[in-house]
Design a protein around this motif. Sequence first.
Motif, PDB file in Angstrom:
ATOM      1  N   UNK A  34      -8.647  27.825  19.692  1.00 56.44           N
ATOM      2  CA  UNK A  34      -9.393  26.892  18.840  1.00 56.44           C
ATOM      3  C   UNK A  34      -9.511  27.405  17.410  1.00 56.44           C
ATOM      4  N   UNK A  35      -9.477  26.483  16.446  1.00 59.57           N
ATOM      5  CA  UNK A  35      -9.538  26.882  15.037  1.00 59.57           C
ATOM      6  C   UNK A  35     -10.820  27.620  14.660  1.00 59.57           C
ATOM      7  N   UNK A  36     -11.944  27.183  15.207  1.00 63.77           N
ATOM      8  CA  UNK A  36     -13.233  27.804  14.924  1.00 63.77           C
ATOM      9  C   UNK A  36     -13.778  28.403  16.207  1.00 63.77           C
ATOM     10  N   UNK A  37     -14.382  29.564  16.092  1.00 65.22           N
ATOM     11  CA  UNK A  37     -14.997  30.212  17.242  1.00 65.22           C
ATOM     12  C   UNK A  37     -16.096  29.313  17.789  1.00 65.22           C
ATOM     13  N   UNK A 124      -8.950  19.860  10.983  1.00 63.10           N
ATOM     14  CA  UNK A 124      -8.078  20.855  10.358  1.00 63.10           C
ATOM     15  C   UNK A 124      -6.654  20.342  10.176  1.00 63.10           C
ATOM     16  N   UNK A 125      -6.190  19.556  11.143  1.00 65.82           N
ATOM     17  CA  UNK A 125      -4.816  19.051  11.121  1.00 65.82           C
ATOM     18  C   UNK A 125      -4.821  17.532  11.291  1.00 65.82           C
ATOM     19  N   UNK A 126      -5.314  16.813  10.262  1.00 70.79           N
ATOM     20  CA  UNK A 126      -5.434  15.355  10.379  1.00 70.79           C
ATOM     21  C   UNK A 126      -4.070  14.682  10.549  1.00 70.79           C
ATOM     22  N   UNK A 127      -4.135  13.441  10.978  1.00 70.78           N
ATOM     23  CA  UNK A 127      -2.933  12.688  11.332  1.00 70.78           C
ATOM     24  C   UNK A 127      -1.854  12.716  10.258  1.00 70.78           C
ATOM     25  N   UNK A 128      -2.234  12.650   9.011  1.00 74.05           N
ATOM     26  CA  UNK A 128      -1.236  12.573   7.941  1.00 74.05           C
ATOM     27  C   UNK A 128      -0.735  13.949   7.482  1.00 74.05           C
ATOM     28  N   UNK A 129      -1.247  15.031   8.073  1.00 74.05           N
ATOM     29  CA  UNK A 129      -0.849  16.372   7.631  1.00 74.05           C
ATOM     30  C   UNK A 129       0.451  16.821   8.295  1.00 74.05           C
ATOM     31  N   UNK A 130       1.117  17.771   7.651  1.00 78.68           N
ATOM     32  CA  UNK A 130       2.356  18.311   8.208  1.00 78.68           C
ATOM     33  C   UNK A 130       2.093  19.098   9.490  1.00 78.68           C
ATOM     34  N   UNK A 131       0.889  19.651   9.633  1.00 76.30           N
ATOM     35  CA  UNK A 131       0.556  20.433  10.824  1.00 76.30           C
ATOM     36  C   UNK A 131       0.293  19.561  12.047  1.00 76.30           C
ATOM     37  N   UNK A 132       0.046  18.283  11.828  1.00 74.47           N
ATOM     38  CA  UNK A 132      -0.278  17.397  12.942  1.00 74.47           C
ATOM     39  C   UNK A 132       0.868  17.302  13.942  1.00 74.47           C
ATOM     40  N   UNK A 182      -1.921  30.541  15.158  1.00 75.21           N
ATOM     41  CA  UNK A 182      -1.775  31.286  13.908  1.00 75.21           C
ATOM     42  C   UNK A 182      -1.864  30.362  12.690  1.00 75.21           C
ATOM     43  N   UNK A 183      -1.305  29.154  12.820  1.00 73.26           N
ATOM     44  CA  UNK A 183      -1.370  28.185  11.717  1.00 73.26           C
ATOM     45  C   UNK A 183      -2.817  27.766  11.467  1.00 73.26           C
TER      46      UNK A 183
END
Length: 193
Positions: A34-37, A124-132, A182-183
């Motif tokens: 998970x991104x946040x603890x 953190x990784x919304x639908x329009x982001x490259x990370x999605x 990691x991302x």
Amino acid sequence: MAQSLKEFIANHSLEDHLLSDMQTRGFVTSMAAAPHLIDPAEWLAFMWGGEETSPFDTHEMLEEYANIIVAIWNQEREKLLSNTWVWPDGCALDDEEIVTNDTRLFCEGLLQGWTLARDDWETLMPEESEDNALMGGVLLSITLMFDPESALTAVEEQGAIELAQFEEIFSAMPTMLCGLTMRAAQRIQEAEE
């Protein structure tokens, strides 16, 4: 030497009261990715179905269980962030069932854990982001490993997935899950700077 999760569950006859060893490992791995603890105090009760009352006879038993869970979290988090995570023993492909039952249970736990951190992931990784796309690929892969027969049936008409591709997906999962973790850590660090 401390006992393993599997030993703890068996030694205390808690098989009917706690998630299985593999489901728990999947869930805890999801929390470690998970991104946040998320404080284990917030999700530990999910291990026994979210009931207010734990299935443990004593506070010491609960504490021992919590220590085992936190140790697994620490181990998985370190492996995910160092790109050394691998499928747990017992998770594999199967000639007859496509994947082993352990693989299904592990992926079930991963998906259950993901629902708790879903808002953090989507923020953190919304639908329009490259990370999605990375996040979507990992979720799709976990889902395929959890229920490969339904996946094969659903996409058979389009020829989108063949049985041989499950081997590729299974083999790529460690790299994808580490990459996603990691991302996310990188994005969090960038946001804090």
